[in-house]
Design a protein around this motif. Sequence first.
Motif, PDB file in Angstrom:
ATOM      1  N   LEU A   1       0.847  -1.189   0.000  1.00 29.17           N
ATOM      2  CA  LEU A   1       0.000   0.000   0.000  1.00 29.17           C
ATOM      3  C   LEU A   1       0.880   1.235   0.000  1.00 29.17           C
ATOM      4  O   LEU A   1       1.874   1.290   0.729  1.00 29.17           O
ATOM      5  CB  LEU A   1      -0.897   0.050   1.238  1.00 29.17           C
ATOM      6  CG  LEU A   1      -1.935  -1.039   1.422  1.00 29.17           C
ATOM      7  CD1 LEU A   1      -2.627  -0.879   2.772  1.00 29.17           C
ATOM      8  CD2 LEU A   1      -2.949  -1.005   0.295  1.00 29.17           C
TER       9      LEU A   1
ATOM     10  N   ALA B   1      -4.969   5.432   1.098  1.00 32.05           N
ATOM     11  CA  ALA B   1      -4.169   4.243   0.798  1.00 32.05           C
ATOM     12  C   ALA B   1      -4.574   3.734  -0.577  1.00 32.05           C
ATOM     13  O   ALA B   1      -5.760   3.673  -0.895  1.00 32.05           O
ATOM     14  CB  ALA B   1      -4.400   3.151   1.837  1.00 32.05           C
ATOM     15  N   ARG B   2      -3.578   3.389  -1.362  1.00 32.31           N
ATOM     16  CA  ARG B   2      -3.863   2.718  -2.625  1.00 32.31           C
ATOM     17  C   ARG B   2      -2.797   1.654  -2.817  1.00 32.31           C
ATOM     18  O   ARG B   2      -1.657   1.811  -2.380  1.00 32.31           O
ATOM     19  CB  ARG B   2      -3.908   3.689  -3.794  1.00 32.31           C
ATOM     20  CG  ARG B   2      -2.605   4.340  -4.119  1.00 32.31           C
ATOM     21  CD  ARG B   2      -2.732   5.259  -5.328  1.00 32.31           C
ATOM     22  NE  ARG B   2      -1.539   6.044  -5.484  1.00 32.31           N
ATOM     23  CZ  ARG B   2      -0.385   5.591  -5.962  1.00 32.31           C
ATOM     24  NH1 ARG B   2      -0.287   4.341  -6.353  1.00 32.31           N
ATOM     25  NH2 ARG B   2       0.676   6.379  -6.054  1.00 32.31           N
TER      26      ARG B   2
ATOM     27  N   TRP C   1      -3.851  -5.862  -2.204  1.00 29.27           N
ATOM     28  CA  TRP C   1      -3.839  -6.806  -1.090  1.00 29.27           C
ATOM     29  C   TRP C   1      -4.452  -8.115  -1.560  1.00 29.27           C
ATOM     30  O   TRP C   1      -5.591  -8.153  -1.971  1.00 29.27           O
ATOM     31  CB  TRP C   1      -4.616  -6.245   0.107  1.00 29.27           C
ATOM     32  CG  TRP C   1      -4.337  -7.025   1.341  1.00 29.27           C
ATOM     33  CD1 TRP C   1      -5.006  -8.128   1.799  1.00 29.27           C
ATOM     34  CD2 TRP C   1      -3.269  -6.811   2.251  1.00 29.27           C
ATOM     35  NE1 TRP C   1      -4.429  -8.606   2.940  1.00 29.27           N
ATOM     36  CE2 TRP C   1      -3.353  -7.809   3.242  1.00 29.27           C
ATOM     37  CE3 TRP C   1      -2.244  -5.875   2.337  1.00 29.27           C
ATOM     38  CZ2 TRP C   1      -2.458  -7.889   4.300  1.00 29.27           C
ATOM     39  CZ3 TRP C   1      -1.357  -5.968   3.389  1.00 29.27           C
ATOM     40  CH2 TRP C   1      -1.469  -6.955   4.361  1.00 29.27           C
TER      41      TRP C   1
END
Length: 122
Positions: free
Chosen positions: A24, A89-90, A93
């Motif tokens: 992230l 957040a990018r 996951w």
Amino acid sequence: MLLAAGQAPAQAAAPRPALRGDWLYLTVTRGDSRSSDTRGTLLLCDPPQGHAHAAEACAELGAAGGDIDAVPPTSVICPMIYAPVTAHARGEWKGRQVDYTRTFSNGCVLAARTGHVFALDT
């Protein structure tokens, strides 16, 4: 000479290798939306690195299935002072794209609701 010059732009445009594993890119912006007080870091979780509390943040995210909203909040008493912070957040996951943005009333509330994930200052 012209041939060599023509090859340079093609090399500069080559794609970057993709990050592997869970990662992230995290930012925290203090103040209103016009603020330039933004801090950021790249959190890598295979193995944990790139973040002051990488091991803790990765463990919390792992337990929450990568869902930041599912990180269990901590039980603290935060002051009722309005000093907004926006967390973003990018990344990826477990093969799923993550794009998270929330504004919290202050840094204490941010920390209480997101654990170590956005603990970028210390």
